[in-house]
Design an enzyme around this catalytic site. Structure first.
Site, PDB file in Angstrom:
ATOM      1  N   LEU A  86       0.878  -1.175   0.000  1.00 46.72           N
ATOM      2  CA  LEU A  86       0.000   0.000   0.000  1.00 46.72           C
ATOM      3  C   LEU A  86       0.911   1.219   0.000  1.00 46.72           C
ATOM      4  O   LEU A  86       1.946   1.216   0.674  1.00 46.72           O
ATOM      5  CB  LEU A  86      -0.901   0.021   1.236  1.00 46.72           C
ATOM      6  CG  LEU A  86      -1.957  -1.087   1.349  1.00 46.72           C
ATOM      7  CD1 LEU A  86      -2.692  -0.994   2.684  1.00 46.72           C
ATOM      8  CD2 LEU A  86      -2.958  -1.013   0.201  1.00 46.72           C
ATOM      9  N   ASP A  87       0.531   2.261  -0.733  1.00 48.88           N
ATOM     10  CA  ASP A  87       1.425   3.406  -0.786  1.00 48.88           C
ATOM     11  C   ASP A  87       1.359   4.222   0.505  1.00 48.88           C
ATOM     12  O   ASP A  87       0.540   3.978   1.387  1.00 48.88           O
ATOM     13  CB  ASP A  87       1.168   4.270  -2.033  1.00 48.88           C
ATOM     14  CG  ASP A  87      -0.188   4.957  -2.026  1.00 48.88           C
ATOM     15  OD1 ASP A  87      -0.621   5.413  -0.963  1.00 48.88           O
ATOM     16  OD2 ASP A  87      -0.818   5.057  -3.102  1.00 48.88           O
ATOM     17  N   PHE A  88       2.232   5.195   0.605  1.00 50.00           N
ATOM     18  CA  PHE A  88       2.442   5.982   1.824  1.00 50.00           C
ATOM     19  C   PHE A  88       1.153   6.594   2.354  1.00 50.00           C
ATOM     20  O   PHE A  88       0.910   6.624   3.566  1.00 50.00           O
ATOM     21  CB  PHE A  88       3.477   7.080   1.528  1.00 50.00           C
ATOM     22  CG  PHE A  88       3.893   7.891   2.715  1.00 50.00           C
ATOM     23  CD1 PHE A  88       4.731   7.342   3.682  1.00 50.00           C
ATOM     24  CD2 PHE A  88       3.464   9.199   2.862  1.00 50.00           C
ATOM     25  CE1 PHE A  88       5.137   8.095   4.785  1.00 50.00           C
ATOM     26  CE2 PHE A  88       3.856   9.959   3.965  1.00 50.00           C
ATOM     27  CZ  PHE A  88       4.694   9.402   4.922  1.00 50.00           C
ATOM     28  N   THR A  90      -2.002   5.597   1.748  1.00 51.03           N
ATOM     29  CA  THR A  90      -3.128   4.665   1.760  1.00 51.03           C
ATOM     30  C   THR A  90      -3.097   3.847   3.043  1.00 51.03           C
ATOM     31  O   THR A  90      -2.042   3.376   3.463  1.00 51.03           O
ATOM     32  CB  THR A  90      -3.080   3.722   0.542  1.00 51.03           C
ATOM     33  OG1 THR A  90      -3.108   4.505  -0.656  1.00 51.03           O
ATOM     34  CG2 THR A  90      -4.266   2.769   0.543  1.00 51.03           C
TER      35      THR A  90
END
Length: 269
Positions: A86-88, A90
């Protein structure tokens, strides 16, 4: 192997190996720059972590930001492997396992596993835009689409939607909405295949998956089910203590969790 080591073809943890070097199960061994796959695990452990925003999914961050691995239970042998990322910015459901074979199978593009997200969108979203994202949009890295979109609650310029994708490409959910001119102000993953994020697991907390959930992961990966290794008494104590912490009462809102299997909401698409 000795000839390979003498010729400098073997590296351990990024350093050229020498004859007589000792390694353990955590060592990263590579040959000609290619990682050497470890033998398949005989047992497995799988946990669910509720990732907050502001954490990165790498083991170490050059900028010194907190990583998702810092709050996970420590292992005496083996290591936690993240099933996807998951990105930063999210939050939400992130799965970890000690079985690299399982992780690789679930992350393979051919796995076609549903990933469900709650997304808060700024802007007046029209039906044509929703339909285009269902039909498919050409992004920089190829065609992308939602397999389902369900309208949630909201007012003013912000509204919640539940969306489902079958891939895990970088920022795919955000880029799909941006392709239609909308800004995503919040994004949370609430489901991975048949595994839902429990409402009792707050941000920054982890929980051991139940045996039936572990079995569903192996079924989705089309792999034989392995023996589920029990967590230690100390780990169970930590897990129970963190889940028992009483925080401030949360008001009912769409941000509290996923649709679940019996929400009653229907897509109509």
């Amino acid at each position: 192997m000795e000839r390979w080591i003498e010729s400098g073809r073997v590296a351990v943890d990024g350093k050229v190996a020498k004859l007589g070097d000792r390694v353990d199960k955590k060592a990263r061994i590579s040959i000609d720059g290619r990682p050497l796959n470890a033998a398949p695990a005989g047992e497995t452990r799988c946990i669910l972590y509720h990732k907050p925003t502001g954490e990165v999914c790498s083991r170490k961050d050059p900028q010194g930001r907190r990583t998702v691995f810092e709050r996970l239970p420590k292992l005496k042998s083996g290591r936690w492997i993240s099933i996807g990322r998951l990105d930063f910015n999210t939050s939400g459901l992130l799965l970890f396992t000690t079985d690299g074979e399982l992780a690789n199978a679930l992350m393979h593009p051919s796995s076609n596993i549903e990933r469900e997200y709650m997304v808060r969108v700024m802007g007046d979203v029209d039906e044509d835009s929703l339909q285009r994202m269902i039909d498919g949009v050409m992004l920089d890295d190829g065609m992308a689409r939602f397999t389902d979109i369900v309208t949630g609650e909201g007012d003013g310029i912000n509204r919640w939607y539940y969306v489902v994708i079958m891939e895990g490409r970088n920022r795919e959910v955000r880029r799909l909405w941006e392709s239609q001119g909308f800004t995503v102000s919040r994004l949370k993953r609430v489901r991975y295949g048949e595994v839902f994020i429990p409402s009792k697991v707050k941000q920054g907390q982890w929980i051991e998956l139940e045996p039936k959930e572990v079995k569903s992961l192996y079924r989705m990966a089309e792999l034989p089910i392995k023996t589920v290794k029990r967590n230690t008494a100390k780990e169970r104590e930590v897990m129970e203590r963190q889940l028992a912490k009483r925080g401030k009462k949360e008001r009912r809102s769409p941000a509290s969790g996923g649709r679940g299997k019996s929400s009653g909401r229907k897509s109509g698409r």
